[in-house]
Design a protein around this motif. Sequence first.
Motif, PDB file in Angstrom:
ATOM      1  N   LEU A   1      -5.766   5.468   2.608  1.00  0.00           N
ATOM      2  CA  LEU A   1      -6.494   4.156   2.790  1.00  0.00           C
ATOM      3  C   LEU A   1      -6.854   3.701   4.337  1.00  0.00           C
ATOM      4  O   LEU A   1      -6.092   4.094   4.871  1.00  0.00           O
ATOM      5  CB  LEU A   1      -5.298   3.115   2.185  1.00  0.00           C
ATOM      6  CG  LEU A   1      -4.770   2.950   0.857  1.00  0.00           C
ATOM      7  CD1 LEU A   1      -3.664   2.233   0.765  1.00  0.00           C
ATOM      8  CD2 LEU A   1      -5.928   2.526  -0.090  1.00  0.00           C
TER       9      LEU A   1
ATOM     10  N   ASP B   1      -7.238   2.148   7.593  1.00  0.00           N
ATOM     11  CA  ASP B   1      -6.230   1.421   8.699  1.00  0.00           C
ATOM     12  C   ASP B   1      -6.322  -0.085   8.285  1.00  0.00           C
ATOM     13  O   ASP B   1      -5.730  -0.842   7.990  1.00  0.00           O
ATOM     14  CB  ASP B   1      -6.094   1.692   9.879  1.00  0.00           C
ATOM     15  CG  ASP B   1      -5.618   3.043  10.249  1.00  0.00           C
ATOM     16  OD1 ASP B   1      -4.710   3.479   9.372  1.00  0.00           O
ATOM     17  OD2 ASP B   1      -5.696   3.716  11.340  1.00  0.00           O
TER      18      ASP B   1
ATOM     19  N   ARG C   1       0.143   5.723   0.268  1.00  0.00           N
ATOM     20  CA  ARG C   1      -0.712   6.456   1.093  1.00  0.00           C
ATOM     21  C   ARG C   1      -2.283   6.346   0.682  1.00  0.00           C
ATOM     22  O   ARG C   1      -2.892   6.206   1.675  1.00  0.00           O
ATOM     23  CB  ARG C   1      -0.582   8.236   0.882  1.00  0.00           C
ATOM     24  CG  ARG C   1      -1.081   9.023   1.820  1.00  0.00           C
ATOM     25  CD  ARG C   1      -0.857  10.581   1.436  1.00  0.00           C
ATOM     26  NE  ARG C   1      -1.896  10.799   0.238  1.00  0.00           N
ATOM     27  CZ  ARG C   1      -2.989  11.187   0.383  1.00  0.00           C
ATOM     28  NH1 ARG C   1      -3.673  11.170   1.350  1.00  0.00           N
ATOM     29  NH2 ARG C   1      -3.961  11.527  -0.513  1.00  0.00           N
ATOM     30  N   SER C   2      -2.444   6.403  -0.427  1.00  0.00           N
ATOM     31  CA  SER C   2      -3.884   6.326  -0.788  1.00  0.00           C
ATOM     32  C   SER C   2      -4.333   5.503  -1.977  1.00  0.00           C
ATOM     33  O   SER C   2      -5.212   5.404  -2.640  1.00  0.00           O
ATOM     34  CB  SER C   2      -4.513   7.719  -1.237  1.00  0.00           C
ATOM     35  OG  SER C   2      -3.567   8.126  -2.373  1.00  0.00           O
TER      36      SER C   2
ATOM     37  N   PRO D   1       0.665  -1.259  -0.083  1.00  0.00           N
ATOM     38  CA  PRO D   1      -0.102  -0.048   0.108  1.00  0.00           C
ATOM     39  C   PRO D   1       0.823   1.225  -0.030  1.00  0.00           C
ATOM     40  O   PRO D   1       1.980   1.167   0.710  1.00  0.00           O
ATOM     41  CB  PRO D   1      -0.877  -0.024   1.237  1.00  0.00           C
ATOM     42  CG  PRO D   1       0.151  -0.873   2.103  1.00  0.00           C
ATOM     43  CD  PRO D   1       0.871  -2.062   1.382  1.00  0.00           C
TER      44      PRO D   1
ATOM     45  N   ARG E   1      -5.445  -1.057   4.840  1.00  0.00           N
ATOM     46  CA  ARG E   1      -3.708  -1.180   4.853  1.00  0.00           C
ATOM     47  C   ARG E   1      -3.159  -2.160   5.548  1.00  0.00           C
ATOM     48  O   ARG E   1      -2.105  -2.894   5.108  1.00  0.00           O
ATOM     49  CB  ARG E   1      -3.395   0.235   5.697  1.00  0.00           C
ATOM     50  CG  ARG E   1      -1.930   0.392   5.558  1.00  0.00           C
ATOM     51  CD  ARG E   1      -1.601   1.602   6.095  1.00  0.00           C
ATOM     52  NE  ARG E   1      -1.990   2.782   5.565  1.00  0.00           N
ATOM     53  CZ  ARG E   1      -1.496   3.239   4.253  1.00  0.00           C
ATOM     54  NH1 ARG E   1      -0.489   2.699   3.789  1.00  0.00           N
ATOM     55  NH2 ARG E   1      -1.964   4.302   3.664  1.00  0.00           N
ATOM     56  N   GLN E   2      -3.888  -2.864   6.549  1.00  0.00           N
ATOM     57  CA  GLN E   2      -3.523  -3.772   7.500  1.00  0.00           C
ATOM     58  C   GLN E   2      -3.749  -5.043   6.666  1.00  0.00           C
ATOM     59  O   GLN E   2      -2.753  -5.963   6.411  1.00  0.00           O
ATOM     60  CB  GLN E   2      -3.975  -3.877   8.704  1.00  0.00           C
ATOM     61  CG  GLN E   2      -3.507  -2.936   9.693  1.00  0.00           C
ATOM     62  CD  GLN E   2      -4.364  -2.826  10.865  1.00  0.00           C
ATOM     63  OE1 GLN E   2      -5.404  -3.794  10.905  1.00  0.00           O
ATOM     64  NE2 GLN E   2      -4.267  -2.053  11.891  1.00  0.00           N
TER      65      GLN E   2
END
Length: 126
Positions: free
Chosen positions: A114, A116, A75-76, A73, A119-120
């Motif tokens: 994104l 959290d 940032r976005s 990932p 993202r994880q």
Amino acid sequence: MPIRWGDMDALGHVNNTVYFRYLEQARVEWFASIGCDLDPVAEGPVIVNAHCSFIKQLKYPGEIEVLTYVGPPGRSSFETVQEIRRVDATDQIVAHGGAKVVWVHFPSEKSTPLPDRLRQLLAAAD
């Protein structure tokens, strides 16, 4: 996914635009499988670029599988890479492609970090 009769063009093979539909369907199902419901009034994924390389023709009848992989990932955004194979010949890639996915705040029409949780999931898949 089944290869449908209507997926073919006048040349008797699956039209190149349909491959993008196969990739799209696999992405949508992948989002659903990780519990990422699409919400067009809040935030969600937007494809900013998509690509596909055609290796072998697909013809009706048949079934395909689309394998979807995700990159690390940003940032976005994140990249997806996908492979299309016939179910009866999974050792042969018939096409490969992917897309850059950007997370967007729909009301403002701007990218946003994104979530959290996503993202994880992406970091664990990397």
